[in-house]
Write a protein that holds these residues in place. Sequence first.
Motif, PDB file in Angstrom:
ATOM      1  N   GLU A  61       0.859  -1.089  -0.107  1.00 63.07           N
ATOM      2  CA  GLU A  61       0.015  -0.046   0.057  1.00 63.07           C
ATOM      3  C   GLU A  61       0.919   1.226  -0.146  1.00 63.07           C
ATOM      4  OE1 GLU A  61      -3.402   2.434   2.803  1.00 63.07           O
ATOM      5  OE2 GLU A  61      -2.196   0.379   3.512  1.00 63.07           O
ATOM      6  N   GLY A  62       1.954   1.199   0.975  1.00 63.58           N
ATOM      7  CA  GLY A  62       2.746   2.739   0.917  1.00 63.58           C
ATOM      8  C   GLY A  62       3.818   2.654  -0.428  1.00 63.58           C
ATOM      9  N   GLY A  63       4.036   1.702  -0.978  1.00 61.96           N
ATOM     10  CA  GLY A  63       4.755   1.635  -2.303  1.00 61.96           C
ATOM     11  C   GLY A  63       3.886   2.472  -3.333  1.00 61.96           C
ATOM     12  N   GLN A  64       2.641   1.792  -3.437  1.00 61.76           N
ATOM     13  CA  GLN A  64       1.540   2.582  -4.470  1.00 61.76           C
ATOM     14  C   GLN A  64       1.498   3.892  -4.195  1.00 61.76           C
ATOM     15  OE1 GLN A  64       0.528   0.930  -7.442  1.00 61.76           O
ATOM     16  NE2 GLN A  64       0.274   3.265  -7.684  1.00 61.76           N
ATOM     17  N   ALA A  65       1.310   4.202  -2.965  1.00 59.49           N
ATOM     18  CA  ALA A  65       0.991   5.665  -2.375  1.00 59.49           C
ATOM     19  C   ALA A  65       2.284   6.515  -2.638  1.00 59.49           C
ATOM     20  CB  ALA A  65       0.580   5.848  -0.898  1.00 59.49           C
ATOM     21  N   LEU A  66       3.265   5.964  -2.589  1.00 57.28           N
ATOM     22  CA  LEU A  66       4.704   6.796  -2.919  1.00 57.28           C
ATOM     23  C   LEU A  66       4.717   7.075  -4.293  1.00 57.28           C
ATOM     24  CD1 LEU A  66       7.130   5.120  -0.556  1.00 57.28           C
ATOM     25  CD2 LEU A  66       6.529   7.563  -0.332  1.00 57.28           C
ATOM     26  N   GLN A  67       4.248   5.977  -5.385  1.00 58.70           N
ATOM     27  CA  GLN A  67       4.203   6.151  -6.742  1.00 58.70           C
ATOM     28  C   GLN A  67       3.442   7.130  -7.056  1.00 58.70           C
ATOM     29  OE1 GLN A  67       4.710   2.468  -8.985  1.00 58.70           O
ATOM     30  NE2 GLN A  67       4.403   1.716  -7.061  1.00 58.70           N
ATOM     31  N   ASP A  68       2.072   7.045  -6.461  1.00 61.20           N
ATOM     32  CA  ASP A  68       1.171   8.224  -6.812  1.00 61.20           C
ATOM     33  C   ASP A  68       1.629   9.708  -6.327  1.00 61.20           C
ATOM     34  OD1 ASP A  68      -0.381   6.186  -7.583  1.00 61.20           O
ATOM     35  OD2 ASP A  68      -1.553   5.983  -5.828  1.00 61.20           O
ATOM     36  N   GLN A 128      15.997  -1.800  -3.542  1.00 63.30           N
ATOM     37  CA  GLN A 128      16.412  -0.675  -4.404  1.00 63.30           C
ATOM     38  C   GLN A 128      15.828  -0.963  -5.909  1.00 63.30           C
ATOM     39  OE1 GLN A 128      20.497  -0.991  -4.385  1.00 63.30           O
ATOM     40  NE2 GLN A 128      20.806  -0.481  -2.092  1.00 63.30           N
ATOM     41  N   LYS A 129      15.580  -2.166  -6.104  1.00 58.66           N
ATOM     42  CA  LYS A 129      14.948  -2.748  -7.734  1.00 58.66           C
ATOM     43  C   LYS A 129      13.245  -2.456  -7.634  1.00 58.66           C
ATOM     44  CE  LYS A 129      18.629  -5.794  -8.598  1.00 58.66           C
ATOM     45  NZ  LYS A 129      19.147  -7.133  -8.969  1.00 58.66           N
ATOM     46  N   SER A 130      12.808  -2.286  -6.598  1.00 61.58           N
ATOM     47  CA  SER A 130      11.316  -1.844  -6.301  1.00 61.58           C
ATOM     48  C   SER A 130      10.595  -0.647  -7.021  1.00 61.58           C
ATOM     49  CB  SER A 130      10.753  -1.939  -5.070  1.00 61.58           C
ATOM     50  OG  SER A 130      11.296  -0.749  -4.249  1.00 61.58           O
ATOM     51  N   ALA A 131       9.467  -1.034  -7.757  1.00 61.71           N
ATOM     52  CA  ALA A 131       8.775   0.141  -8.375  1.00 61.71           C
ATOM     53  C   ALA A 131       8.935   1.351  -7.675  1.00 61.71           C
ATOM     54  CB  ALA A 131       7.405  -0.192  -8.996  1.00 61.71           C
ATOM     55  N   TRP A 132       8.531   1.660  -6.636  1.00 60.91           N
ATOM     56  CA  TRP A 132       8.304   2.773  -5.609  1.00 60.91           C
ATOM     57  C   TRP A 132       9.781   3.519  -5.535  1.00 60.91           C
ATOM     58  CZ3 TRP A 132      10.889   3.618  -1.004  1.00 60.91           C
ATOM     59  CH2 TRP A 132      11.367   2.351  -0.278  1.00 60.91           C
TER      60      TRP A 132
END
Length: 206
Positions: free
Chosen positions: A91-98, A126-130
């Motif tokens: 959830e946090g990773g997607q929130a950061l991308q947005d 380090q390789k994650s989308a966010w």
Amino acid sequence: MQLRVEALDAHLSKSLASLYVISSDEHLLALEAADRIRASARSAGFSEREVLVAERYFKWGELQSVNQSMSLFGDRKLIELRIPGGKPGKEGGQALQDYVSTCAQAGQAQDTLTLITLPKLDRTTQKSAWVTALQQAGVFIDIPLVERSQLGGWIGQRLAAQGQSADRPTLDFMVERVEGNLLAAHQEIRKLALLYPEGRLSLEQI
């Protein structure tokens, strides 16, 4: 954009980005870098400051909410997001991308500046989308640890910055005593500035 911490002052003297990310386990250097960004933000008129800490039960909607809320006095705002664990989850990773997508769209006309601080990220994270989104949308500063073999040179540079110096055996003595702790070394260096005038320091003085 990746930026070495040594180049931060030169960067800040030219312009401010809308997003900065500091990743490091070297707490003193991360704090100093964050302080320089805060000082530049204040000078540029970012007089309001909001601090969010993304711990276990953090509600990620707060990030966008704080970004979108208008200041009562129309002030420019500095938003600090601290992620102590370094892993925001799905959830946090997607929130950061947005969120960084919003920051990128604001461009140079932004009234909000965001500073995100993280510990050193492991190779998988380090390789994650966010993380990729953070690197592409803002200024990403990855500060490596100062290894014990580098600490003598680091102490020498800090002494030089306050107009003092010491020979190699004396620097080695300091390295031995602080046991690789950068914060302890920093405190001892500052004490030397208070105790002695500029110039060469002897082993006996230290």
